[in-house]
Design an enzyme around this catalytic site. Structure first.
Site, PDB file in Angstrom:
ATOM      1  N   VAL A  46       6.422  56.387  -0.054  1.00  0.00           N
ATOM      2  CA  VAL A  46       7.710  56.585   0.620  1.00  0.00           C
ATOM      3  C   VAL A  46       8.765  55.653   0.036  1.00  0.00           C
ATOM      4  O   VAL A  46       9.895  56.052  -0.243  1.00  0.00           O
ATOM      5  CB  VAL A  46       7.565  56.350   2.139  1.00  0.00           C
ATOM      6  N   CYS A  47       8.405  54.393  -0.185  1.00  0.00           N
ATOM      7  CA  CYS A  47       9.377  53.383  -0.611  1.00  0.00           C
ATOM      8  C   CYS A  47      10.114  53.791  -1.875  1.00  0.00           C
ATOM      9  O   CYS A  47      11.347  53.845  -1.908  1.00  0.00           O
ATOM     10  CB  CYS A  47       8.680  52.042  -0.811  1.00  0.00           C
ATOM     11  N   ILE A 187      17.316  51.606   9.667  1.00  0.00           N
ATOM     12  CA  ILE A 187      17.429  52.841   8.898  1.00  0.00           C
ATOM     13  C   ILE A 187      18.677  53.610   9.312  1.00  0.00           C
ATOM     14  O   ILE A 187      19.453  54.078   8.468  1.00  0.00           O
ATOM     15  CB  ILE A 187      16.168  53.709   9.079  1.00  0.00           C
ATOM     16  N   ASP A 314       1.750  49.572   6.582  1.00  0.00           N
ATOM     17  CA  ASP A 314       2.231  50.161   7.827  1.00  0.00           C
ATOM     18  C   ASP A 314       1.120  50.604   8.770  1.00  0.00           C
ATOM     19  O   ASP A 314       1.383  50.882   9.937  1.00  0.00           O
ATOM     20  CB  ASP A 314       3.133  51.373   7.533  1.00  0.00           C
ATOM     21  N   HIS A 446      27.744  25.949  -9.127  1.00  0.00           N
ATOM     22  CA  HIS A 446      29.067  26.229  -8.548  1.00  0.00           C
ATOM     23  C   HIS A 446      29.890  27.039  -9.539  1.00  0.00           C
ATOM     24  O   HIS A 446      29.864  26.768 -10.731  1.00  0.00           O
ATOM     25  CB  HIS A 446      29.786  24.917  -8.238  1.00  0.00           C
TER      26      HIS A 446
END
Length: 469
Positions: A46-47, A187, A314, A446
């Site tokens: 899916v990613c 999402i 997941d 910087h």
């Protein structure tokens, strides 16, 4: 009908080729194992194909287009800037193809076999893989389940022509004139921002009292302010109840403050979370322990109650994040190889690619208070940073939280430009047990946005240079 069935044996069988699965496969191969990966769709999961990568490409395209509308203050005027959405999609698809092709090359280089199809456990050491009419058996010494998750489909809002999941929204071939989004999580907010910047009229219906629930309340406020500038209508404490499909759109009914309201749009996008892909693997039949939500129960090495079978990403507890899955994949592969690896979730960053971006890692103020920790805070604004002002991105801040006596860095919250990149330094600081002095004494280039982290550390220590204490 079965065209052919044969049995192949491997050291490690990985089910799923997403950011958890493909990383686990590569690490296992690096450690000398013979590896095969079962994937029913495309490498990258899916990613890479319909989630993280294409959505971030779309976010960048939308931000670039919006940027062209606001350059007059720099003395630059642009006229007749247009969006060719078909070309945007073509560009996005090219990025996806490049990355998924890279995974395929890595698999080839590590001699990892790719098995197209869907796996079903037969025993604790064997799966059947179904691909069209073909069914083949694969025996393994160890297995890693990395099948990921899918968008939750609400019974009252079934996915279809006008009702989209995130996958469907990313695949639209034309820009919609209007869109209602159910769910103001990361999402919904990311995709809502994309379409709003491209000119779509967007309405967000969120059930809780703020968008991006889970983050400290002052973080989403800047995001909400920008969304409103883009014309997005945000409704919180809004409970979507039902819908009616019309010939050219949808009418969504929601209850807000006890009153029913109707919202009409060309499309409805439903983003209310994701569900683990564990229901069609035959896991319960082989005695694997799962929670009521369908998550697989694992130990600190990703091992299930079946000792030779692991699970990551997941499908296990914790946030559904690609970087968490990749991390767990390495741990599982190393555990299989006999290494003493185990997960340590002390510093998992959470990032939303909103405008401005927001990111968090470690503990927030609510959590340190709940744990009874005596702490100090340094919150430094991007408005006092030269680089931020020079790129017209002076909104937001970096907030560091540290233990008061030891000055040990405990967490950080960032709202502002490049928050997704700046958060990495603070994640490293937490992992290595760094203090505010360590960050303060690190010379930051910087002018850069990263200086804000150093300035926040100085502020927490009580001697800021570029703001009054």
């Amino acid at each position: 009908m079965v065209v052919g069935e044969f049995t192949t044996e491997v050291d490690v069988l990985v089910i799923g080729a997403g950011p958890g699965g493909y990383v686990a496969a590569i690490r296992a191969a690096q450690l000398g194992k013979t590896v095969a990966v079962v994937e029913k769709a495309d490498l990258g999961g899916v990613c890479l194909n319909v989630g993280c990568i294409p959505s971030k490409a779309m976010i960048h395209a939308a931000h670039t287009y919006e940027h062209t509308q606001h350059t007059e203050s720099m003395g630059i005027t642009m006229e007749n800037v247009k969006v060719d959405f078909a070309k945007v999609q073509e560009w996005k698809s090219g990025i996806v193809k490049q990355l998924t092709g890279g995974v395929a090359s890595l698999f080839k280089g590590h001699k990892i076999q790719v098995i197209p199809g869907e796996a079903l456990f037969v025993t604790e050491n064997e799966v059947r893989v179904f691909h069209g009419y073909d069914v083949n058996r694969y025996r393994f010494e160890h297995c890693i389940i990395a099948t990921g998750s899918r968008p939750i489909e609400l019974p009252a809002f079934p996915f279809g022509k006008r009702v989209l999941s995130s996958t469907g929204a990313l695949a639209l071939t034309e820009l919609p004139k209007s869109m209602v989004i159910i769910g103001g999580g990361y999402i919904g907010i990311e995709l809502g921002t994309v379409f709003a910047k491209f000119g779509t009229k967007v309405t967000v219906l969120e059930g809780s009292d703020q968008i991006l629930p889970g983050f400290e309340p002052d973080m989403p406020r800047l995001v909400e302010r920008k969304l409103k500038k883009l014309g997005v209508d945000i409704k919180t404490k809004a409970l979507a109840q039902g819908m009616e499909e019309t010939e050219d759109g949808v009418i969504v009914t929601a209850e807000i403050n006890g009153e029913q309201q109707k919202f009409e749009a060309e499309y409805l996008l439903v983003t209310v979370g994701r569900r683990p892909n564990t229901d069609e693997l035959g896991l319960r039949e082989i005695g694997m322990n799962l929670t009521d939500r369908g998550l697989i129960v694992v130990d600190k090495q990703g091992r299930t109650n079946i000792p030779n079978v692991y699970a990551i990403g997941d499908v296990v507890a914790g946030p559904a994040l690609a970087h968490k899955a990749s991390y767990e994949g390495k741990v599982a592969a190393e555990a299989i190889a006999g290494k003493p690896s185990e997960v340590d979730y002390k510093a998992i960053p959470a990032v939303v690619f909103s405008d401005p971006e927001i990111a968090s890692v470690g503990l927030n103020e609510r959590e340190v208070k709940e744990q009874g920790i005596d702490y100090v805070v340094g919150r430094f604004p991007f408005a006092a940073n030269g680089r931020a002002l020079s790129v017209n991105a002076g909104e937001g801040y970096v907030k560091l939280i540290a233990e008061k006596e030891s000055k040990l860095v405990l967490g950080a919250q960032i709202v502002g430009p490049e928050a997704s990149n700046i958060i990495a330094e603070i994640g490293l600081a937490i992992e290595m047990g760094a203090t505010l002095e360590d960050i303060e004494l690190t010379i930051h280039a910087h002018p850069t946005l990263g200086e804000v982290t150093m300035e926040a550390a100085e502020l927490a220590l009580g001697h800021p240079i570029h703001v009054m204490k």
